[in-house]
Design an enzyme around this catalytic site. Structure first.
Site, mmCIF file in Angstrom:
data_model
loop_
_atom_site.group_PDB
_atom_site.id
_atom_site.type_symbol
_atom_site.label_atom_id
_atom_site.label_comp_id
_atom_site.label_asym_id
_atom_site.label_seq_id
_atom_site.Cartn_x
_atom_site.Cartn_y
_atom_site.Cartn_z
ATOM 1 C CD GLN A 42 -3.017 -0.844 2.293
ATOM 2 O OE1 GLN A 42 -3.057 -1.740 3.127
ATOM 3 N NE2 GLN A 42 -3.778 0.219 2.371
ATOM 4 C CG HIS A 45 2.649 -3.806 9.474
ATOM 5 N ND1 HIS A 45 2.560 -5.141 9.171
ATOM 6 C CD2 HIS A 45 2.517 -3.140 8.301
ATOM 7 C CE1 HIS A 45 2.391 -5.278 7.854
ATOM 8 N NE2 HIS A 45 2.353 -4.087 7.313
ATOM 9 C CB SER A 54 3.281 -4.689 4.083
ATOM 10 O OG SER A 54 2.055 -4.796 4.766
ATOM 11 C CG LEU A 55 -1.016 -5.895 -0.338
ATOM 12 C CD1 LEU A 55 -2.072 -6.887 0.071
ATOM 13 C CD2 LEU A 55 -1.614 -4.648 -0.944
ATOM 14 C CD GLN A 101 2.546 -9.189 5.951
ATOM 15 O OE1 GLN A 101 1.339 -9.006 5.880
ATOM 16 N NE2 GLN A 101 3.308 -9.367 4.890
ATOM 17 N NE ARG A 159 -2.386 -8.539 5.120
ATOM 18 C CZ ARG A 159 -1.693 -7.419 4.881
ATOM 19 N NH1 ARG A 159 -2.171 -6.517 4.037
ATOM 20 N NH2 ARG A 159 -0.530 -7.219 5.479
#
Length: 312
Positions: free
Chosen positions: A12, A202, A93-94, A251, A118
């Protein structure tokens, strides 16, 4: 010799209205990939990415599938052009979900629906307006952690993205993040900038989202990746499906250790990193983490040709 290659996928923040439009004009795989995803999701993702509105594209539950699909689309174009298979994959991340799809560990349609969930779980974990994220520039990791601990006052504010030396993202309750920004500047940070997101990704506030994601992941088929994928929650390779599930769950509420991920790749002999997806955020970070590593973004026909030809 540093003669290995890694493919990495952004998360993102790299999305923008019109992204991959030029690549789609040249390669049908882009629109085909988005059409496949739109059918799985029941929403026209290509129209959203090309025409906006930006406010909707930036909603977490739509940003996440859009970015996942963008990374997979670039990978498919790379394959169609006969690009060499990389030695490793990783995602910020993503972006890790894009890596898992492209490595053969996770089905594409499953992944599209999974990251939409998610995003929804993350959005619902903290009421809108109560969470925040900010980028702290010019302080080392330890100093950022110290600042967060000093100003928390019973709330949550944590270092959550270790993106590059001197570039750390913090997240948590909005008031605590605001306090940390002021304290960071007082401690010598060059800048402390609020980020345009409402989800404190996170951070510990994401634990409820992790718990919900674990339930969904339990029913998703995962396979051993054909190309090794390094997970940024613990800088490890997890080949077994249950180990991958465990890392994807962790994560969500743990920091992204991107600096260590790139350093790990360098230690394995990776001399070239290809960023597959809109923008060039990860390529820029790489140059700050490992100066000797070539970093090439791929997001349009020109950058694709350069990467295929090994040009910087």
């Amino acid at each position: 010799m540093a003669d290995k290659t890694a493919f990495v996928f952004p998360g993102q923040g790299s999305q923008s209205v019109g992204m991959l439009g030029d690549l789609a004009d040249a390669y049908p795989q882009v629109r085909e990939t988005f059409a496949e995803a739109s059918e799985a999701l029941g929403d026209d993702l290509w129209n959203l990415t090309q025409n906006g509105p930006a406010e909707r594209l930036n909603q977490t539950d739509r940003t996440q599938p859009a970015m996942l699909v963008a990374g997979v689309a670039v990978w498919r174009v790379w394959q169609a052009r006969g690009g060499a298979e990389p030695d490793y994959m990783a995602g910020h991340s993503l972006g890790e979900y894009s890596a898992l799809v492209c490595s053969g560990a996770l089905g594409f349609a499953d992944a599209v629906r999974l990251v939409a969930e998610r995003g929804r779980f993350m959005q619902e974990a903290v009421p809108e307006g109560q969470g925040a994220m900010a980028a702290v520039l010019g302080l080392d990791d330890a100093a950022v952690r110290e600042v967060c601990a000093e100003v928390a006052q019973g709330a949550v504010v944590e270092a959550v993205n270790f993106n590059a030396p001197g570039q750390v993202v913090i997240a948590g309750n909005r008031e605590a993040v605001d306090r940390a920004c002021e304290a960071a500047k007082a401690a010598g940070a060059k800048r402390a900038l609020p980020l345009p997101v409402s989800v404190p990704a996170h951070s510990a506030l994401m634990q409820p989202a992790s718990d919900r994601l674990a339930q969904v992941l339990a029913d998703i088929q995962l396979d051993t990746p054909r190309i090794p994928v390094i997970h940024n929650v613990d800088v490890s390779l997890a080949g077994a499906p249950d180990a991958i599930r465990e890392r994807l769950v962790k994560q969500v509420h743990n920091p992204v250790r991107w600096v260590e991920t790139v350093q790990w790749l360098a230690k394995q002999g990776v001399g070239r990193l290809v960023e597959a997806g809109p923008g060039k955020v990860l390529a820029g970070l790489t140059k700050r983490i490992e100066r000797g590593m070539a970093a090439q973004p791929v997001y349009d026909p020109t950058t694709l040709d350069k990467a295929l030809n090994g040009e910087a």
